[in-house]
Design an enzyme around this catalytic site. Structure first.
Site, PDB file in Angstrom:
ATOM      1  N   ASN A  14       0.944  -1.179   0.067  1.00 32.66           N
ATOM      2  CA  ASN A  14       0.079   0.099  -0.125  1.00 32.66           C
ATOM      3  C   ASN A  14       0.670   1.328  -0.084  1.00 32.66           C
ATOM      4  O   ASN A  14       0.537   2.424  -0.419  1.00 32.66           O
ATOM      5  CB  ASN A  14      -0.940  -0.051   1.179  1.00 32.66           C
ATOM      6  CG  ASN A  14      -0.399  -0.537   2.477  1.00 32.66           C
ATOM      7  OD1 ASN A  14       0.197  -1.788   2.627  1.00 32.66           O
ATOM      8  ND2 ASN A  14      -0.242   0.463   3.562  1.00 32.66           N
ATOM      9  N   CYS A  66      -2.876   4.750   8.233  1.00 31.00           N
ATOM     10  CA  CYS A  66      -2.452   4.363   9.919  1.00 31.00           C
ATOM     11  C   CYS A  66      -1.470   4.910  10.128  1.00 31.00           C
ATOM     12  O   CYS A  66      -1.032   5.702  11.218  1.00 31.00           O
ATOM     13  CB  CYS A  66      -2.786   3.228  10.029  1.00 31.00           C
ATOM     14  SG  CYS A  66      -3.977   2.245   9.174  1.00 31.00           S
TER      15      CYS A  66
END
Ligand code: PLP
Length: 387
Positions: A152, A326
């Protein structure tokens, strides 16, 4: 609100207008429970099954019954891993990588505390795996290999076909977290001996709060969510009908347009990346530049704080990211870039640009026009001392 130049599509994506339109009736008039005996509820089942077929179609699954709807990519990852461990309770060794999403990494860290042995494979400076290291890590106790399809943060793509074959011949279950690849590059499960594959609606212009898990026919399965009989007894909980329908439409759109989208998005990504590399000194692309998602560019700007770059970009209405959503939320430096051995002066100043079909050429021009001045000014006041 002023128009946002959104280049943070690996964090989440805009819901496609077609998706929203398709979801609408299930949030208004068509609110029945698909498990109901009456036709008002029961007639909803066909919409769920239609969505299942569309998701199966996007990933080239042999049968739509191989798709289980979940609440997100994280749940799909947790389901695949927990299911495998429950199915083979005597084996206690798992192989994964150091660069997985926290949905896998933190679960593995937890599993270590309850008696599992985990091998976290290294990646090289290009973000790629050493396949021999994987082969050597396998032993008699290995129950599961869980390795992501694409990262990612960097977009680096792992050779899942090769990994799946290594697992298959050794009779080990293989799960891949394909949350970042489904809808971005073609996937054909009939040609990929993967047992479990996770995907998430909000990464492919579907809604948030819905995902899917592909479970190959014949794979041992033990439900993670236990309760009602939904999803053929494999995932309890009343179906998120609107979002499932939305995911189906998102999958259909992705499937129908994938070739054109890859070409368009890659062209824009390369334009952005080449301009920055040519016009801003001390910059480099993090991750292999070829084995990479067409939409992702993770660029290290040496001697600058990534957070400062993001704030300056934000002032110009440009939404980018310093890594995973995150990671940027917690302000710790990227575990992915650290694992790649990227020098800290580059890690600190790394920015992830991730594009989508909704980006336009003039948006890239706008970013390129602003970046050199932003970096120049920040370097003048850089705590790293380089002017
Ligand atoms: N796996 C990867 C590779 C991701 O990028 C993400 C989200 O960023 C997830 C899993 C988690 O997906 P979700 O947000 O749907 O739980």
């Amino acid at each position: 609100m002023e128009k946002i130049i959104y280049v943070d599509n690996n964090a989440t994506t805009k819901v496609a207008p077609e998706v929203f339109q398709a979801m609408r009736p299930f949030l208004t008039d068509n609110y029945g429970n698909p498990s109901s005996m009456h036709n008002f509820g029961g007639s909803i089942v066909k919409y769920i099954e239609d969505a299942r077929k569309k998701v199966a179609g996007l990933i080239g699954a042999a049968d739509s019954s191989e798709i289980i709807f979940t609440s997100c990519g994280t749940e799909s990852d947790n389901t695949a891993i927990n299911s495998t461990l429950r199915s083979y309770p005597d084996k206690k060794h798992i192989i994964t990588t150091k660069v997985e999403h926290p949905a896998v990494l933190n679960l593995c860290k937890y599993l270590e505390t309850v008696g599992y042995r985990i091998t976290y494979l290294d990646v090289g400076p290009d973000g790629l795996l050493d396949i021999n290291e994987l082969k050597n890590a396998v032993d008699h106790d290995t129950v599961l290999i869980s390795i992501m399809h694409a990262n990612n943060e960097t977009g680096v793509i792992f050779p899942v076909a090769e990994i799946a074959e290594i697992a298959r011949v050794r009779d080990i279950t293989f799960h891949t977290d394909a949350v970042q690849t489904v809808g971005k590059i073609p996937i054909k499960m009939t040609e990929l001996p993967v047992d479990f594959l996770s995907l998430s609606g909000h990464k492919l212009h579907g809604p948030k709060g819905v995902g899917a898990l592909y479970v190959r026919k014949g794979t041992r399965f033990s439900p993670f969510m236990v309760g009602g009989h939904q999803e053929n007894g494999r995932r309890a909980g009343t179906e998120n009908v609107a979002s499932i329908v939305g995911l189906g439409v998102a999958a259909e759109l992705a499937k129908n347009n994938i070739k054109e989208e890859i070409t368009k998005v890659k062209k824009l990504r390369d334009k952005l990346e080449n301009y920055i590399l040519e016009n801003v000194s001390n910059t480099k692309v993090n991750g292999d530049s070829k084995k990479r998602l067409p939409n992702t560019s993770n660029i290290g700007f040496e001697f600058v704080e990534g957070e400062a770059i993001l704030l300056k970009l934000d002032e110009k209405n440009i939404a980018a990211s310093s890594g995973s959503a995150c990671t940027s939320g917690s302000l710790t430096s990227s575990h992915v870039l650290k694992s790649m051995g990227i020098p800290v002066t580059f890690i600190q100043g790394s920015v992830r640009f991730s594009l989508s079909r909704y980006n336009a050429d003039k948006e890239i021009d706008y970013i390129n026009k602003n970046i050199p001045a932003i970096i120049g000014k920040l370097r003048e006041i850089s705590p790293f001392g380089k002017k």
